[in-house]
Design a protein around this motif. Structure first.
Motif, PDB file in Angstrom:
ATOM      1  N   ASN A 125      57.054  43.944  48.742  1.00  0.00           N
ATOM      2  CA  ASN A 125      55.637  44.165  48.418  1.00  0.00           C
ATOM      3  C   ASN A 125      54.822  43.336  49.414  1.00  0.00           C
ATOM      4  O   ASN A 125      55.032  42.116  49.514  1.00  0.00           O
ATOM      5  CB  ASN A 125      55.334  43.741  46.990  1.00  0.00           C
ATOM      6  CG  ASN A 125      56.004  44.656  45.977  1.00  0.00           C
ATOM      7  OD1 ASN A 125      56.298  45.819  46.259  1.00  0.00           O
ATOM      8  ND2 ASN A 125      56.292  44.129  44.788  1.00  0.00           N
ATOM      9  N   ASP A 162      50.997  42.329  51.043  1.00  0.00           N
ATOM     10  CA  ASP A 162      49.532  42.315  50.932  1.00  0.00           C
ATOM     11  C   ASP A 162      48.950  42.549  52.320  1.00  0.00           C
ATOM     12  O   ASP A 162      49.135  41.736  53.230  1.00  0.00           O
ATOM     13  CB  ASP A 162      49.079  40.962  50.382  1.00  0.00           C
ATOM     14  CG  ASP A 162      47.563  40.867  50.252  1.00  0.00           C
ATOM     15  OD1 ASP A 162      46.874  41.906  50.469  1.00  0.00           O
ATOM     16  OD2 ASP A 162      47.057  39.763  49.977  1.00  0.00           O
ATOM     17  N   THR A 191      48.206  45.994  47.951  1.00  0.00           N
ATOM     18  CA  THR A 191      49.627  45.659  48.089  1.00  0.00           C
ATOM     19  C   THR A 191      50.413  46.955  48.219  1.00  0.00           C
ATOM     20  O   THR A 191      50.284  47.862  47.400  1.00  0.00           O
ATOM     21  CB  THR A 191      50.129  44.864  46.880  1.00  0.00           C
ATOM     22  OG1 THR A 191      49.371  43.640  46.765  1.00  0.00           O
ATOM     23  CG2 THR A 191      51.599  44.529  47.029  1.00  0.00           C
ATOM     24  N   SER A 233      54.212  48.998  49.457  1.00  0.00           N
ATOM     25  CA  SER A 233      55.673  48.878  49.446  1.00  0.00           C
ATOM     26  C   SER A 233      56.210  49.211  50.830  1.00  0.00           C
ATOM     27  O   SER A 233      55.873  50.244  51.396  1.00  0.00           O
ATOM     28  CB  SER A 233      56.282  49.818  48.405  1.00  0.00           C
ATOM     29  OG  SER A 233      57.687  49.811  48.487  1.00  0.00           O
TER      30      SER A 233
END
Length: 804
Positions: free
Chosen positions: A66, A68, A73, A75
């Motif tokens: 994950n 930022d 956020t 994947s």
């Protein structure tokens, strides 16, 4: 030519902003078309913070992270072993382009969504670490562009070089120019070749069979090389200037070419018959397969690099497929040569081939730099390919370079440039760009032309160097002294312009045709091939078949222009042309060039309108144009006589008049023959005239005299005569005019009649005579007596009869 600032700084210290560098180079004559930061694409790569890491459900070596990205956020599936929770790294979002040229796309990896890519230094082209993703230190906010976060920038200058500056087709060449305006010296690469191999003389040899096309050929031999990829720093250098890395050997030759401006070629020595090089022309070799796997058709004079049996490269253009460096190559022969620019330019043009090497060779390379470039390549191959450099070097130099020294007066330079540059400053400017220069007197300079400046040949070239190095913007603006006196135009020029104005006033439009016409045009006109008009001057290298000979008459061009107008439904055309014709002279090498004026008129007499009857133009309309033109040019009154049938070539007999002014024939006026009209697809008569302006110029009356208008009325009387058809009306008018009777003001033909009751073979001619006195009113009795006497004289002169 692309120059990366980071590479440039390895040779000269630069602390100026890149825009200032670009401006200074442009002002010095090296136009910078643009500056592009090669890492500007990293703006699409941002700093991302890994907030969570978990194992991939369907792959042991992949992790699901994950990340930022500053906005949300996302994947990302990652296979790097060093990825961990909380680290800052480089995140390439969908749309970003990696150093390999591959774009990042959003997708699924083993069933898990991945909205980006976590990158290593190598994948981004900013470093050599490929063991894991980047681990960025510091407190940087997620979402910050990577080039901003790491302060990464490498501007690339795109320089548009003129063909006369091949010395700047290299990093060192541009560094020399930068050093001139920054005052910083250029640092040449330290070249130290460790010769650990056997002697080169027993392993290879070079023979030059065409020394006029190849004045120098140097060769180095590197043994036991290992072919493989180039180190990242070398790949980065090549990529920065737009070249694609191939392998360590080829990359080194490209690197040295970009560094020094000397193109190199690497041969697999084991693929050369008898392990030797022969520089010769193609001769009987007809085809050759180049490195791009294309078969090229050779001509005999093309310069080729050959072994003992066959060609292995097209000299200065491209190597051959039969001697290229492969993964099995262990022995490399380095070619560093100097070729005649014209030969390479001709070969590249004939083969329609373009290469970086040809681009440099056809402009000229430094003949003194061939050996240094070969040493530089050998040094790098030993370092980067593990090779052993054979002891010694082959330097075949049948036409040695000779330095030339010019003696220049500084005062002359300032006079030509409009400057006041001290001689010492000129020396400083030239030395700054490695042009040896010294003072030999108060104002005299001795300038030695360096080998790398193939564009400098004469004093004016040195003056140009001084001007650009001093700065064109520093040269003051001055205006030439313009004398107050205005020279009158040449008589021929004034006459030509006057004729144009007259013809325009008569309603004609000017046509401008080529002086070249087709060889068939003279045949169509009917010119005798044994005369200058029918035997035109041929053009050695004509543009087209339609422009293969020089014109001997203006009429063919005008007829073609009439034809083009008619094809556009313009049936009423009045055209004229002023130009030269070219007639062969048996006793001279050059043709006689006479200036002519010609006109063509077809269609209606007046512009078509509803209230004007549509009357076709005739011979007398065109005759009137000629009379008006000659009168306005202030020529003596012309005489028009019937053109003899044998002299009527392109105009109809009986419809053509010879124009005579004074004692000289100046041209003709008449109607084109029907065959010429038909050949051009015309369906209506065309009337033409052609006059020799060169002859007319000798006959014009220079002085003009004005006479006051008479206050007394005119008296008119007519004379009607029965004359033989052979007598021309013009002869009658000329005879009346020759009487020099001061009371005769004007003579006009009013009527010509044939038919009953006039006897066959004769015609009735009516002439109106206008009498006027400038001192008193004429009385009828006196005029009648005078007119009767004139009539009797004309009757006797032409054996005419008076009608009953």
């Amino acid at each position: 030519m692309k120059i990366s600032l980071s590479w440039l700084k390895e040779y000269v210290a630069v602390d100026m902003p890149v825009d200032d560098i670009a401006h200074a180079l442009t002002m010095a004559g090296l136009e910078v078309e643009g500056v592009v930061d090669r890492f500007s694409g990293l703006g699409d790569v941002v700093v991302g913070r890994v907030t969570a890491v978990s194992d991939h459900p369907d792959a042991d070596r992949l992790r699901v992270c994950n990340v930022d990205d500053g906005e949300s956020t996302i994947s990302v599936v990652c296979g790097a072993p060093n990825v961990k929770d909380g680290m800052l790294t480089a995140l390439a979002k969908p749309g970003a382009v990696l150093a390999s040229g591959n774009p990042v796309k959003k997708g699924k990896i083993r069933g898990v969504p991945s909205a980006g890519m976590l990158c290593s230094e190598v994948e981004l082209g900013i470093g050599e670490d490929a063991d894991g993703i980047m681990d960025i230190d510091g407190d940087i906010a997620p979402g910050t562009p990577l080039n901003t976060a790491l302060s990464i920038s490498d501007p690339v200058l795109e320089i548009d070089l003129t063909p006369n500056r091949p010395d700047c087709l290299s990093i060192i060449g541009v560094a020399r120019e930068v050093g001139a305006f920054t005052g910083n010296p250029v640092q040449q690469p330290d070249i130290q070749v460790s010769e650990t191999g056997p002697a080169i003389t027993g392993l290879t040899d070079v023979a030059i069979d065409a020394p006029d096309l190849c004045p120098r050929y140097a060769a180095r031999l590197v043994l036991d090389v290992s072919i493989g990829p180039s180190p990242p720093w070398l790949c980065d250098k090549l990529v920065s200037v737009g070249l694609k890395p191939i392998n360590n050997i080829v990359d080194i030759t490209n690197f040295v070419m970009m560094e020094t401006g000397q193109p190199l070629h690497a041969f697999d020595l084991d693929q050369l018959a008898e392990n030797r090089i022969v520089v010769r022309c193609a001769g009987s070799d007809k085809t050759f397969t180049t490195l791009d796997d294309k078969v090229r058709t050779l001509s005999e004079e093309m310069l080729m690099i050959c072994d003992a049996e066959k060609p292995v490269a097209i000299a200065g253009v491209m190597g051959g497929l039969n001697s290229e460096i492969s993964e099995n190559t262990t022995r490399v022969l380095i070619e560093s040569a100097c070729f005649k620019p014209a030969s390479i330019r001709k070969t590249a043009k004939q083969l329609q081939m373009s290469s970086d090497a040809a681009h440099r060779f056809e402009r000229g390379v430094d003949p003194a730099g061939t050996l240094r470039a070969a040493d530089r390549a050998a040094q790098l191959m030993a370092e980067l390919a593990g090779g052993k450099v054979a002891a010694g070097v082959i330097d075949n130099n049948p036409v040695p370079f000779c330095e030339k020294t010019l003696s220049i007066n500084a005062d002359t330079v300032n006079q030509r440039l409009g400057t006041d540059i001290p001689a010492d400053k000129m020396v400083e400017l030239l030395v700054a760009v490695d042009i040896p220069c010294k003072k030999t007197g108060d104002h005299m300079l001795a300038v030695t032309i360096p080998a790398f400046r193939v564009d400098i040949e004469r004093q004016e070239d040195i003056m140009e160097e001084v001007a650009r190095l001093w700065g064109y913007n520093n040269i003051p603006v001055t205006f030439p002294a313009i004398p107050v006196e205005v020279e009158p135009p040449l008589p021929a020029f004034a006459r030509r312009n006057r004729a144009r104005d007259i013809m325009a006033g008569l309603g004609f439009m000017e046509a401008v045709n080529y002086s070249f016409i087709s060889s068939e045009a003279g045949q169509q006109m009917g010119f005798d091939p044994t005369t200058p008009h029918g035997d035109p001057v041929e053009i050695l290298n004509p543009l087209t078949v339609e422009q293969s000979v020089m014109r001997t008459s203006l009429i063919p061009g005008l007829i073609k222009t009439v034809q083009q107008n008619t094809a556009q439904q313009i049936k009423d055309a009045r055209l004229f042309e002023i130009g030269r014709v070219f007639l062969k002279q048996s006793d001279a090498e050059l043709p006689d060039e006479s200036e002519m004026i010609a006109g063509a008129w077809t269609g209606s007499r007046t512009p078509r309108a509803w209230l004007v009857p549509d009357e076709p133009v005739d011979f007398y309309d065109m005759k009137g144009v000629v009379e008006a033109l000659l009168a306005a040019l202030n020529a003596p009154a012309p005489a028009f006589t019937a053109m003899p049938r044998e002299k009527c070539i392109y105009a109809k007999p009986g419809h053509t008049a010879l124009v005579r002014v004074g004692e000289k024939d100046v041209g003709l006026v008449g109607e084109l023959v029907d065959s010429l009209i038909a050949d051009h697809g015309l369906k209506q008569p065309v009337f033409v005239f052609e006059l020799d302006l060169s002859v007319l110029g000798q006959l014009l009356i220079e002085d003009r005299q004005a006479q006051p208008l008479s206050r007394f009325p005119a008296v008119t009387r007519d004379i009607t005569l029965i004359l033989p058809d052979a007598v021309e009306a013009g002869d009658v008018v000329a005879s009346l005019d020759a009487l020099n009777e001061e009371l005769i003001e004007a003579i006009r033909i009013t009527d010509v009649y044939r038919g009953d009751p006039v006897p066959a073979g004769k015609k009735s001619l009516s002439v109106r005579v206008v009498y006027r006195s400038r001192s008193n009113t004429l009385k009828d009795k006196y005029v009648n007596r005078l007119h009767a006497g004139i009539t009797d004289r004309i009757v006797n002169a032409f054996e005419a009869e008076l009608p009953e």
